[in-house]
Write a protein that holds these residues in place. Structure first.
Motif, PDB file in Angstrom:
ATOM      1  N   LEU A 151      -9.484   1.439  -2.870  1.00 57.82           N
ATOM      2  CA  LEU A 151     -10.613   2.190  -2.308  1.00 57.82           C
ATOM      3  C   LEU A 151     -10.258   2.901  -1.004  1.00 57.82           C
ATOM      4  O   LEU A 151     -11.133   3.433  -0.335  1.00 57.82           O
ATOM      5  CB  LEU A 151     -11.781   1.219  -2.031  1.00 57.82           C
ATOM      6  CG  LEU A 151     -12.326   0.453  -3.246  1.00 57.82           C
ATOM      7  CD1 LEU A 151     -13.307  -0.622  -2.794  1.00 57.82           C
ATOM      8  CD2 LEU A 151     -12.999   1.413  -4.223  1.00 57.82           C
ATOM      9  N   ASP A 152      -9.008   2.897  -0.648  1.00 60.75           N
ATOM     10  CA  ASP A 152      -8.579   3.322   0.685  1.00 60.75           C
ATOM     11  C   ASP A 152      -7.778   4.631   0.597  1.00 60.75           C
ATOM     12  O   ASP A 152      -6.656   4.636   0.067  1.00 60.75           O
ATOM     13  CB  ASP A 152      -7.723   2.181   1.253  1.00 60.75           C
ATOM     14  CG  ASP A 152      -7.098   2.489   2.599  1.00 60.75           C
ATOM     15  OD1 ASP A 152      -6.749   1.528   3.291  1.00 60.75           O
ATOM     16  OD2 ASP A 152      -6.928   3.665   2.963  1.00 60.75           O
ATOM     17  N   ALA A 153      -8.340   5.708   1.130  1.00 65.68           N
ATOM     18  CA  ALA A 153      -7.639   6.998   1.044  1.00 65.68           C
ATOM     19  C   ALA A 153      -6.677   7.229   2.205  1.00 65.68           C
ATOM     20  O   ALA A 153      -5.820   8.109   2.127  1.00 65.68           O
ATOM     21  CB  ALA A 153      -8.660   8.138   0.983  1.00 65.68           C
ATOM     22  N   SER A 154      -6.778   6.453   3.277  1.00 68.15           N
ATOM     23  CA  SER A 154      -5.948   6.775   4.441  1.00 68.15           C
ATOM     24  C   SER A 154      -4.523   6.210   4.335  1.00 68.15           C
ATOM     25  O   SER A 154      -3.682   6.489   5.175  1.00 68.15           O
ATOM     26  CB  SER A 154      -6.624   6.322   5.745  1.00 68.15           C
ATOM     27  OG  SER A 154      -6.694   4.930   5.806  1.00 68.15           O
ATOM     28  N   HIS A 155      -4.246   5.446   3.281  1.00 65.15           N
ATOM     29  CA  HIS A 155      -2.869   4.936   3.127  1.00 65.15           C
ATOM     30  C   HIS A 155      -1.985   5.891   2.328  1.00 65.15           C
ATOM     31  O   HIS A 155      -0.769   5.718   2.273  1.00 65.15           O
ATOM     32  CB  HIS A 155      -2.868   3.541   2.482  1.00 65.15           C
ATOM     33  CG  HIS A 155      -3.111   3.509   0.993  1.00 65.15           C
ATOM     34  ND1 HIS A 155      -4.363   3.596   0.426  1.00 65.15           N
ATOM     35  CD2 HIS A 155      -2.258   3.392  -0.058  1.00 65.15           C
ATOM     36  CE1 HIS A 155      -4.262   3.517  -0.899  1.00 65.15           C
ATOM     37  NE2 HIS A 155      -3.002   3.402  -1.218  1.00 65.15           N
ATOM     38  N   PHE A 156      -2.577   6.909   1.723  1.00 63.77           N
ATOM     39  CA  PHE A 156      -1.810   7.772   0.805  1.00 63.77           C
ATOM     40  C   PHE A 156      -0.517   8.344   1.414  1.00 63.77           C
ATOM     41  O   PHE A 156       0.546   8.261   0.800  1.00 63.77           O
ATOM     42  CB  PHE A 156      -2.672   8.938   0.311  1.00 63.77           C
ATOM     43  CG  PHE A 156      -3.796   8.558  -0.618  1.00 63.77           C
ATOM     44  CD1 PHE A 156      -3.825   7.340  -1.272  1.00 63.77           C
ATOM     45  CD2 PHE A 156      -4.840   9.451  -0.857  1.00 63.77           C
ATOM     46  CE1 PHE A 156      -4.865   7.000  -2.141  1.00 63.77           C
ATOM     47  CE2 PHE A 156      -5.873   9.128  -1.720  1.00 63.77           C
ATOM     48  CZ  PHE A 156      -5.889   7.908  -2.360  1.00 63.77           C
ATOM     49  N   PRO A 157      -0.575   8.955   2.611  1.00 70.77           N
ATOM     50  CA  PRO A 157       0.647   9.616   3.107  1.00 70.77           C
ATOM     51  C   PRO A 157       1.780   8.640   3.430  1.00 70.77           C
ATOM     52  O   PRO A 157       2.932   9.062   3.543  1.00 70.77           O
ATOM     53  CB  PRO A 157       0.178  10.312   4.393  1.00 70.77           C
ATOM     54  CG  PRO A 157      -1.311  10.317   4.340  1.00 70.77           C
ATOM     55  CD  PRO A 157      -1.703   9.138   3.524  1.00 70.77           C
ATOM     56  N   PHE A 158       1.445   7.367   3.579  1.00 76.68           N
ATOM     57  CA  PHE A 158       2.456   6.393   3.996  1.00 76.68           C
ATOM     58  C   PHE A 158       2.966   5.559   2.828  1.00 76.68           C
ATOM     59  O   PHE A 158       4.171   5.459   2.607  1.00 76.68           O
ATOM     60  CB  PHE A 158       1.873   5.512   5.115  1.00 76.68           C
ATOM     61  CG  PHE A 158       1.374   6.382   6.235  1.00 76.68           C
ATOM     62  CD1 PHE A 158       2.273   6.968   7.110  1.00 76.68           C
ATOM     63  CD2 PHE A 158       0.027   6.708   6.349  1.00 76.68           C
ATOM     64  CE1 PHE A 158       1.838   7.841   8.090  1.00 76.68           C
ATOM     65  CE2 PHE A 158      -0.416   7.586   7.327  1.00 76.68           C
ATOM     66  CZ  PHE A 158       0.493   8.154   8.199  1.00 76.68           C
ATOM     67  N   VAL A 159       2.033   4.990   2.075  1.00 74.82           N
ATOM     68  CA  VAL A 159       2.457   4.147   0.945  1.00 74.82           C
ATOM     69  C   VAL A 159       2.921   5.021  -0.231  1.00 74.82           C
ATOM     70  O   VAL A 159       3.852   4.661  -0.941  1.00 74.82           O
ATOM     71  CB  VAL A 159       1.295   3.214   0.517  1.00 74.82           C
ATOM     72  CG1 VAL A 159       1.723   2.325  -0.640  1.00 74.82           C
ATOM     73  CG2 VAL A 159       0.849   2.358   1.698  1.00 74.82           C
ATOM     74  N   HIS A 160       2.280   6.163  -0.385  1.00 75.90           N
ATOM     75  CA  HIS A 160       2.637   7.055  -1.503  1.00 75.90           C
ATOM     76  C   HIS A 160       3.174   8.379  -0.953  1.00 75.90           C
ATOM     77  O   HIS A 160       2.726   9.465  -1.348  1.00 75.90           O
ATOM     78  CB  HIS A 160       1.421   7.290  -2.402  1.00 75.90           C
ATOM     79  CG  HIS A 160       0.713   6.029  -2.787  1.00 75.90           C
ATOM     80  ND1 HIS A 160       1.321   5.028  -3.512  1.00 75.90           N
ATOM     81  CD2 HIS A 160      -0.542   5.585  -2.530  1.00 75.90           C
ATOM     82  CE1 HIS A 160       0.469   4.027  -3.685  1.00 75.90           C
ATOM     83  NE2 HIS A 160      -0.666   4.336  -3.097  1.00 75.90           N
ATOM     84  N   ALA A 161       4.104   8.254  -0.017  1.00 77.24           N
ATOM     85  CA  ALA A 161       4.653   9.441   0.654  1.00 77.24           C
ATOM     86  C   ALA A 161       5.206  10.434  -0.354  1.00 77.24           C
ATOM     87  O   ALA A 161       5.957  10.072  -1.268  1.00 77.24           O
ATOM     88  CB  ALA A 161       5.749   9.006   1.627  1.00 77.24           C
ATOM     89  N   ASN A 162       4.822  11.699  -0.179  1.00 71.38           N
ATOM     90  CA  ASN A 162       5.257  12.822  -1.013  1.00 71.38           C
ATOM     91  C   ASN A 162       4.707  12.790  -2.441  1.00 71.38           C
ATOM     92  O   ASN A 162       5.081  13.616  -3.267  1.00 71.38           O
ATOM     93  CB  ASN A 162       6.786  12.942  -1.032  1.00 71.38           C
ATOM     94  CG  ASN A 162       7.310  13.077   0.385  1.00 71.38           C
ATOM     95  OD1 ASN A 162       6.763  13.855   1.178  1.00 71.38           O
ATOM     96  ND2 ASN A 162       8.313  12.293   0.740  1.00 71.38           N
ATOM     97  N   LEU A 163       3.871  11.831  -2.704  1.00 65.44           N
ATOM     98  CA  LEU A 163       3.121  11.837  -3.974  1.00 65.44           C
ATOM     99  C   LEU A 163       1.665  12.159  -3.640  1.00 65.44           C
ATOM    100  O   LEU A 163       1.172  13.245  -3.885  1.00 65.44           O
ATOM    101  CB  LEU A 163       3.170  10.459  -4.646  1.00 65.44           C
ATOM    102  CG  LEU A 163       4.429   9.991  -5.339  1.00 65.44           C
ATOM    103  CD1 LEU A 163       4.251   8.547  -5.798  1.00 65.44           C
ATOM    104  CD2 LEU A 163       4.729  10.848  -6.554  1.00 65.44           C
ATOM    105  N   ASN A 164       1.014  11.160  -3.038  1.00 68.92           N
ATOM    106  CA  ASN A 164      -0.415  11.303  -2.744  1.00 68.92           C
ATOM    107  C   ASN A 164      -0.693  11.796  -1.330  1.00 68.92           C
ATOM    108  O   ASN A 164      -1.860  11.899  -0.928  1.00 68.92           O
ATOM    109  CB  ASN A 164      -1.126   9.958  -2.942  1.00 68.92           C
ATOM    110  CG  ASN A 164      -1.333   9.647  -4.416  1.00 68.92           C
ATOM    111  OD1 ASN A 164      -1.181  10.521  -5.259  1.00 68.92           O
ATOM    112  ND2 ASN A 164      -1.667   8.412  -4.719  1.00 68.92           N
ATOM    113  N   GLY A 165       0.357  12.059  -0.559  1.00 67.05           N
ATOM    114  CA  GLY A 165       0.141  12.536   0.802  1.00 67.05           C
ATOM    115  C   GLY A 165       1.461  12.922   1.442  1.00 67.05           C
ATOM    116  O   GLY A 165       2.539  12.595   0.929  1.00 67.05           O
ATOM    117  N   ASP A 166       1.359  13.637   2.558  1.00 62.31           N
ATOM    118  CA  ASP A 166       2.550  14.088   3.271  1.00 62.31           C
ATOM    119  C   ASP A 166       2.681  13.266   4.556  1.00 62.31           C
ATOM    120  O   ASP A 166       1.833  13.366   5.447  1.00 62.31           O
ATOM    121  CB  ASP A 166       2.386  15.585   3.599  1.00 62.31           C
ATOM    122  CG  ASP A 166       3.613  16.150   4.300  1.00 62.31           C
ATOM    123  OD1 ASP A 166       4.422  15.357   4.836  1.00 62.31           O
ATOM    124  OD2 ASP A 166       3.754  17.382   4.313  1.00 62.31           O
TER     125      ASP A 166
END
Ligand code: FES
Ligand code: FE2
Length: 334
Positions: free
Chosen positions: A168-183
């Motif tokens: 449910l957490d959108a603010s982890h995208f750039p770090f946990v899913h770097a270059n996939l779900n976030g930059d």
């Protein structure tokens, strides 16, 4: 009743979960004639199908000498214990003691424990105690414009509520899913969003993020997420890109024990028919493996329901409301 799990029975999080439906297995993995052992909330259970296809979820325990019924077999629509061959019918009554076939079998009352079982969306759902709420609605399930794909199961050595909160957490995208779900070099600044509480659970307003590889097409997208919590261990998002393209995920986390869970996903997609299931699963597997490593590292293992135990910011609004809601459900049961 015998109990071997770690999860403390009097805790609020446990109480919030024991009267809820939980996905425990895919329907296709329980065949007639072959009982199956599973664990839910620390309880060892046996699942079995009778000849009519109806599923039974019992404590994995024979009331004679405590052997596991899951090691037995099904004969004439009854489950046979592997130790002395006693048979039990679908009502949980002992029908045969092979050493004394002409005697009336002893009563199994309070020695065979039956729970609640149902099938829905290709899953088997079990509730330990009488469920307070119905199985959640997966709104795209009946919609033929959406292709449905099962992903997982993913096995986490973590608490199920921690795993749902991570989803449910959108603010982890750039770090946990770097270059996939976030930059990671340009993490999104998240706009304030709202969380609405409804009869089912929680729902957010749209949360917009940039994703370099936002779905199986492998192209950069601006994704607008709407999250829902449909049950304590069932969550959903609708991710919209462009005018009509929607990628939805229906997630269930089986609370196996306080430090173990299993994640089951169904994704529903209304675009990219030409993209292979393999490609979709590749990305799903990658993302959930990245999440697993983080969620397994979190301490304390159980989700802190006392808000003061962790720091929070505005973008954590959904996780704060989730914790409040779990606390409310568990407190009603106290
Ligand atoms: S322990 Fe099951 S029949 Fe004896
Ligand atoms: Fe994630």
């Amino acid at each position: 009743m015998l109990y071997t799990g770690k999860w403390e029975r009097e805790s609020i999080d446990y109480k919030a979960l024991k009267n809820q439906w939980h996905v425990v297995l895919k329907s296709q993995d329980l065949i007639i004639g072959k009982p199956k052992a599973i664990r839910l909330l620390g309880e060892e259970l046996v699942l079995w199908r009778d000849g009519s296809g109806t599923i039974h979820a019992w404590k994995d325990y024979c009331g004679h000498r405590g052997a596991k019924l899951s090691n037995g077999c099904i004969k004439n629509d009854e489950i046979e214990c592997p130790y002395h061959g006693w048979r039990f019918n679908s009502a949980g009554e002992c029908t045969l003691v092979p050493a004394h076939p002409n005697q009336t079998p002893p009563s199994s009352k309070n020695l065979i424990f039956s729970h609640y079982a149902k099938e829905c969306y290709g899953f088997i759902w079990v509730a330990l105690d009488k469920p307070d709420r119905s199985i959640p609605l997966f709104s795209e399930w009946e919609n033929s414009n959406f292709r449905k794909i099962y992903a997982g199961p993913y096995f986490y050595k973590s608490n199920a509520l921690r795993a749902v909160e991570n989803f449910l957490d959108a603010s982890h995208f750039p770090f946990v899913h770097a270059n996939l779900n976030g930059d990671p070099n340009f993490p999104d600044i998240l706009d304030n969003y709202q969380v609405f509480k409804n009869e089912r659970g929680l729902k957010t307003s749209e949360i917009s993020v940039y994703q370099p590889y936002g779905d199986h097409r492998g192209i950069p997208v601006t994704a607008r997420y709407t999250y829902s919590v449909l049950n304590p261990t069932t969550a959903y998002f609708n991710k919209q890109t462009g005018e009509t393209e929607r990628f939805c995920t229906f997630l269930n986390a089986t609370p196996v024990d306080e430090d173990e869970c299993i994640i089951w996903l169904i994704v529903a997609i209304n675009f990219g028919e030409y993209l292979s299931e393999e490609k979709i699963l590749y990305r799903q597997d990658l993302v959930f493996e990245q999440d697993r490593l983080i969620v397994e590292s979190q301490r304390p293992i159980r989700l802190p329901l006392d808000i003061k135990q962790e720091m929070h910011v505005k973008s954590d609004k959904l996780s704060i409301e989730y914790r409040y809601w779990i606390k409310e459900l568990g407190t009603i049961k106290s």
